[in-house]
Scaffold this motif. Structure first.
Motif, PDB file in Angstrom:
ATOM      1  N   UNK A  26       0.830  -1.208   0.000  1.00 23.63           N
ATOM      2  CA  UNK A  26       0.000   0.000   0.000  1.00 23.63           C
ATOM      3  C   UNK A  26       0.872   1.270   0.000  1.00 23.63           C
ATOM      4  N   UNK A  27       0.317   2.366  -0.514  1.00 23.08           N
ATOM      5  CA  UNK A  27       1.056   3.625  -0.658  1.00 23.08           C
ATOM      6  C   UNK A  27       1.641   4.141   0.666  1.00 23.08           C
ATOM      7  N   UNK A  28       0.909   4.085   1.803  1.00 24.88           N
ATOM      8  CA  UNK A  28       1.512   4.584   3.048  1.00 24.88           C
ATOM      9  C   UNK A  28       2.775   3.808   3.469  1.00 24.88           C
ATOM     10  N   UNK A  29       2.808   2.541   3.155  1.00 25.27           N
ATOM     11  CA  UNK A  29       3.987   1.740   3.491  1.00 25.27           C
ATOM     12  C   UNK A  29       5.121   2.063   2.524  1.00 25.27           C
ATOM     13  N   UNK A  30       4.802   2.245   1.253  1.00 23.98           N
ATOM     14  CA  UNK A  30       5.817   2.610   0.264  1.00 23.98           C
ATOM     15  C   UNK A  30       6.454   3.941   0.651  1.00 23.98           C
ATOM     16  N   UNK A  38      11.217  10.241  -6.110  1.00 23.47           N
ATOM     17  CA  UNK A  38      10.919   9.880  -7.501  1.00 23.47           C
ATOM     18  C   UNK A  38      10.681   8.373  -7.637  1.00 23.47           C
ATOM     19  N   UNK A  39      11.500   7.586  -6.949  1.00 22.53           N
ATOM     20  CA  UNK A  39      11.351   6.129  -6.998  1.00 22.53           C
ATOM     21  C   UNK A  39      10.037   5.707  -6.337  1.00 22.53           C
ATOM     22  N   UNK A  40       9.713   6.326  -5.200  1.00 20.82           N
ATOM     23  CA  UNK A  40       8.441   6.009  -4.530  1.00 20.82           C
ATOM     24  C   UNK A  40       7.263   6.323  -5.441  1.00 20.82           C
ATOM     25  N   UNK A  41       7.338   7.461  -6.133  1.00 19.83           N
ATOM     26  CA  UNK A  41       6.265   7.849  -7.050  1.00 19.83           C
ATOM     27  C   UNK A  41       6.123   6.834  -8.177  1.00 19.83           C
ATOM     28  N   UNK A  42       7.238   6.369  -8.708  1.00 18.97           N
ATOM     29  CA  UNK A  42       7.212   5.363  -9.765  1.00 18.97           C
ATOM     30  C   UNK A  42       6.575   4.056  -9.262  1.00 18.97           C
ATOM     31  N   UNK A  43       6.858   3.685  -8.028  1.00 21.29           N
ATOM     32  CA  UNK A  43       6.262   2.472  -7.443  1.00 21.29           C
ATOM     33  C   UNK A  43       4.750   2.630  -7.326  1.00 21.29           C
ATOM     34  N   UNK A  44       4.314   3.788  -6.833  1.00 16.62           N
ATOM     35  CA  UNK A  44       2.866   4.020  -6.692  1.00 16.62           C
ATOM     36  C   UNK A  44       2.175   3.987  -8.058  1.00 16.62           C
ATOM     37  N   UNK A  45       2.828   4.539  -9.080  1.00 15.52           N
ATOM     38  CA  UNK A  45       2.246   4.520 -10.420  1.00 15.52           C
ATOM     39  C   UNK A  45       2.198   3.097 -10.987  1.00 15.52           C
ATOM     40  N   UNK A  46       3.224   2.313 -10.708  1.00 13.22           N
ATOM     41  CA  UNK A  46       3.257   0.929 -11.207  1.00 13.22           C
ATOM     42  C   UNK A  46       2.154   0.093 -10.568  1.00 13.22           C
TER      43      UNK A  46
END
Length: 182
Positions: A26-30, A38-46
């Protein structure tokens, strides 16, 4: 120690599994991940993607992730998804060291055969040096002896014993690090 292309591919595949697990979090854990925003944003988008697009994004993120300290990411995934991914990575690392040590022993035996010298159970080993840097608790003479016995007899029992020895040292290190944190 030189890493073969196959081993390099296996290591990239392990990072890809890590990234795939990160994408399912989930996004809060990421957001807790110790990586650039930038990497976190890419993970959320993926996470929002499906099918082949998601796989392409995971491969792209895998390439990006190779420049980060992965231990913190493995810890994050372990806390929220279980320890299977981290323990699998550790097992592969131990298998790599075992195979490298056996390969050195086989090369040493072949060298002895060509020169006509008697093979010793001790030789200057790059693998042992690398292992001592990573796991100071190993018994180098015992590992060299087991590798030499394997090279001489090809009995898989010695290979398994090398792995068990390495795993026991690794588990002891993990126990010690856990007690230090607590």
């Amino acid at each position: 120690m030189q890493i073969s292309r196959s081993e390099q591919k296996r290591r990239v595949k392990e990072i890809e599994r890590l990234v795939a697990e990160l994408v399912t979090l989930p996004a809060p854990i990421v957001n807790q991940a110790p990586v650039p925003e930038e990497f976190k944003q890419q993970i959320r988008e993926a996470a929002a993607l499906r099918g082949a697009a998601r796989q392409r994004q995971i491969k792209y993120l895998t390439k990006m992730a190779q420049q980060f300290q992965l231990e913190a990411l493995y810890d994050l995934v372990s806390r929220h998804r279980g320890h299977a991914l981290a323990s699998r990575k550790q097992m592969h690392a131990l298998e790599f060291y075992r195979d490298a040590l056996i390969e050195e022993a086989l090369e040493q035996q072949e060298r002895c055969r060509h020169t006509g010298e008697a093979c010793e159970e001790q030789w200057p080993s790059q693998t042992i040096t690398a292992l001592q840097a990573e796991m100071p608790g190993i018994e180098p003479l015992a590992l060299l002896r087991l590798a030499a016995l394997f090279a001489r007899t090809r009995n898989p029992r010695y290979s398994r014993e090398i792995f068990r020895s390495l795993r026991s040292v690794q588990e002891a290190q993990q126990r010690n690090s856990r007690t230090e944190r607590e």
